[in-house]
Motif scaffolding. Sequence first.
Motif, PDB file in Angstrom:
ATOM      1  N   TRP A 117      55.247  88.622 -38.396  1.00 22.09           N
ATOM      2  CA  TRP A 117      56.429  88.757 -39.233  1.00 22.09           C
ATOM      3  C   TRP A 117      56.049  88.715 -40.717  1.00 22.09           C
ATOM      4  O   TRP A 117      56.451  89.576 -41.501  1.00 22.09           O
ATOM      5  N   TRP A 162      60.619  95.904 -35.401  1.00 23.70           N
ATOM      6  CA  TRP A 162      61.675  96.217 -34.425  1.00 23.70           C
ATOM      7  C   TRP A 162      61.155  96.122 -33.001  1.00 23.70           C
ATOM      8  O   TRP A 162      61.796  95.545 -32.119  1.00 23.70           O
ATOM      9  N   VAL A 168      66.010  93.294 -36.978  1.00 19.35           N
ATOM     10  CA  VAL A 168      65.520  92.313 -37.949  1.00 19.35           C
ATOM     11  C   VAL A 168      66.334  92.406 -39.240  1.00 19.35           C
ATOM     12  O   VAL A 168      67.422  92.973 -39.263  1.00 19.35           O
ATOM     13  N   LEU A 169      65.815  91.852 -40.321  1.00 16.37           N
ATOM     14  CA  LEU A 169      66.507  91.853 -41.607  1.00 16.37           C
ATOM     15  C   LEU A 169      66.135  93.119 -42.365  1.00 16.37           C
ATOM     16  O   LEU A 169      64.976  93.302 -42.731  1.00 16.37           O
ATOM     17  N   ARG A 186      71.026  90.008 -39.128  1.00 14.10           N
ATOM     18  CA  ARG A 186      70.168  90.791 -38.237  1.00 14.10           C
ATOM     19  C   ARG A 186      70.798  92.169 -38.038  1.00 14.10           C
ATOM     20  O   ARG A 186      71.995  92.297 -37.789  1.00 14.10           O
ATOM     21  N   TYR A 247      71.591  93.331 -31.591  1.00 16.38           N
ATOM     22  CA  TYR A 247      70.252  93.276 -32.168  1.00 16.38           C
ATOM     23  C   TYR A 247      69.168  93.304 -31.087  1.00 16.38           C
ATOM     24  O   TYR A 247      67.979  93.386 -31.385  1.00 16.38           O
ATOM     25  N   ILE A 562      61.674  84.849 -33.921  1.00 15.51           N
ATOM     26  CA  ILE A 562      61.718  84.982 -35.374  1.00 15.51           C
ATOM     27  C   ILE A 562      61.350  83.624 -35.973  1.00 15.51           C
ATOM     28  O   ILE A 562      61.740  82.580 -35.444  1.00 15.51           O
ATOM     29  N   ILE A 572      70.906  83.170 -39.015  1.00 14.74           N
ATOM     30  CA  ILE A 572      70.954  84.234 -38.012  1.00 14.74           C
ATOM     31  C   ILE A 572      70.591  83.678 -36.639  1.00 14.74           C
ATOM     32  O   ILE A 572      70.048  82.578 -36.521  1.00 14.74           O
ATOM     33  N   ASN A 575      66.108  84.879 -31.075  1.00 14.95           N
ATOM     34  CA  ASN A 575      66.004  85.644 -29.834  1.00 14.95           C
ATOM     35  C   ASN A 575      66.149  84.711 -28.637  1.00 14.95           C
ATOM     36  O   ASN A 575      65.809  83.523 -28.711  1.00 14.95           O
TER      37      ASN A 575
END
Length: 581
Positions: A117, A162, A168-169, A186, A247, A562, A572, A575
Motif C-alpha cells: 500500500w 485495486w 481504494v482511496l 473507499r 468496494y 488496508i 473507512i 476488508n
Amino acid sequence: MFSFKYKFYTALATIAISLTACDNLFDDAPNDKISDNKVWQNNQLLDEYVNGWYRNMSDGFKTLVPSNALLKGMSRYYMPWFTDQLSVGKADWLNAGYGDILQGNQETITNWAKSLWTKDYSQLQYINSFLANADKVTNAERRKRIEGEAHFFRGYYYYMLWRQFGGVLLIDHPFDPLNHPEQFPRASYRQMVDFIVAEADKAAESLPEKHEKTQAGRVTKVAALMLKAKTYLWASSPVYQNKTQEYLGFKDDQSKAMLQKAKQVYEQLLALNAVSLVPIDANTEEDIAKAYRKIFLTKNSQESILELQHADDGNYATNFGHKLDRDAAPPSATGTVAAYTPTQNHVDEYGMRAGATYDRANPYANRDYRFYANIVYNGAMFRGKKIDVATTDGKKGVDLKPYGTSESAAATRTGYYLGKFVDEDQTIDYNDTYASKQNYIIWRLAEAMLDYAEVCYRLGDEGTALKMVNAIRQRAHMDQHSHITWQRIVNERRVELAFEETTYWDLFRWGIAEERLNGKQTPLKKMVITVKGGKTKYKVENCNRFPGRVRKFQSMQYYLPIPWSEIKYHHIAQNPEWSEV
C-alpha cells in the motif's frame, strides 16, 4: 493518517545525492532539499523523478528473504513463489516472512499489505505532484511525453492497488494531511474501473505507438491500451459480481458488459500491429528451445509491451542489476540459493508433441518444446554440464547437494531448476557486483493474445479464441488444436506465461486461489529419481512433509487488509474478516 509519511522535498534529497555530475546544480538550494521548480525545470532531475515510477513497478527478480525475525520486514517476494508452479530451495526461507505468508499468518500478511500500500501510494503522490506542476515544464514535447507517462502510471498503480485491496482511496491531487487535512471514502468497483480507464485513455492520447531505440522501455500507447483492457478483464471476473459491498465488486452482474468492452480494447491493441510475436526459425528440439528461451533474454523485443528495465552491465551494487542467474543456477553451475525451482505440478502441464505418448520410464521425451526452454531437468545440459538430480546407490547427484561451503547454499527440493529467463552465458563467480541484466517482463503480446482468447471464449466466440491459442502454439512449433475448450485456454496460459506474475493473478480472477494455493487441496509435487543396477526409476512425491509448513490460503486473502492507520484516519471499512494485530 495517510501512510506516505515524507514530504516531496525529503524524497528528492536522494536524487540530489545521486546526481554528482551537476557540480553547480544545487548551489542556491538547501543542503537537504530541492525546490519544486528545480525539479520541473531541470531535465536531468525530471528524468530521475520519472524513473521512480518505472522502477517501482515490481521488485523483479530480487530475492531478499531473510529468516532473521528482525529483518522479516525487509523481505521481498516474487509472486510466482506463491503459486503451485514454483518453489524455493532454501528451507530457512520457510521461517521467513515468505513462509509466514504461505501459511496464512495474519500479522505477516498485514505487514506485507502495508508495504504494498505504502509503495504504490508513494508513487501516486509523486505522480500527482508532477501533474499539479506540469505547466512548469517549459519543453512542450517533453511535457507531453511525461504527462502521458504520468497518466499511465497513475492508472497502473491504482490498478495494482485495486487487484490487491478492492476499491481504494482515489486521490488525484497532492495530499498533505499535515497542512490540508482531507479524508477520502473507499471507491466502488465501478469508480475504480472508470478512473483507471480514463487514465489509460489520457495516456494513449499522448504516447506514441513506439519509441526510438534510445527511448526503448518507456511506456507507449500499446501499454496504455493493455492497461485499459486488463482493467476490463479483471472487472469481468465472476468472483467480483453480485457483491454486497461495492468496494468488493459490482452489486449486480457486469461480467458480460466488461467482457464486451475488454474485447473492443484488445482488438484495438492488436490492430495497431505495433508489436509482434518473436518468430522461432528452428527445426530441432534443442534449437527451438534455445530460440524460445532467447525471447526472455532479449531486452524490449518486438513482442514486448512493458518491461522493468535493468542495467545493461548487470551491476547489482551501484546500478539496477539483479541476481537471477546465480540465484537460479544449479549447484554444478555454482548456484547457491535455488530460489526458483519448478514443481512437478507445473511440469505435468506440458503436453506431448503430436503423435507422441507419455512414457513413465522416460518422462522428459517428446514434450512440448517450451518444456525444454523453461525447465532444467535431470539429464538436461546447462552451461555445458549434464544436470544430475538423481540418487545413485544412496548418493545424491551433484545438483541435489549444496555448492561449496556457503551457509546460504541450497539445492532443488523439487528435482528441477529454472530455465526460463536464465542466461547460461552469464558469468557467475565470487564477485556478485556484476550479476544479471535481464529485464523483468510486465506484459508482452503473447499475454494480450491469450487474454483476448479468454475474452472471446467467454463471449461465445470460440473461433477467434481457437485462432489466438493456435497462433501461440504455432510460434512454439506445437501442433494446432482442432477445437477449443476452457481447459485448453487455461493450460496454454499456464505454459506460455509460466513463472510470469500473471499466473498468480489468474488464480484470483478465476476464483480458484483457495484451491490452488492450499497445500491440502494442491500439495506441491516433486520428482524423485533413483538409479540402481543401471535402471532409472521416477517417482512423484509431495514436497510438504512438515504439517506446520503446508500452504494455507483463506478466502479473506482475496482482499488484503488496508493499513489500520488508514482505516482510522479516513473512517473507512476494513476488508472482510481482518482484525487489527
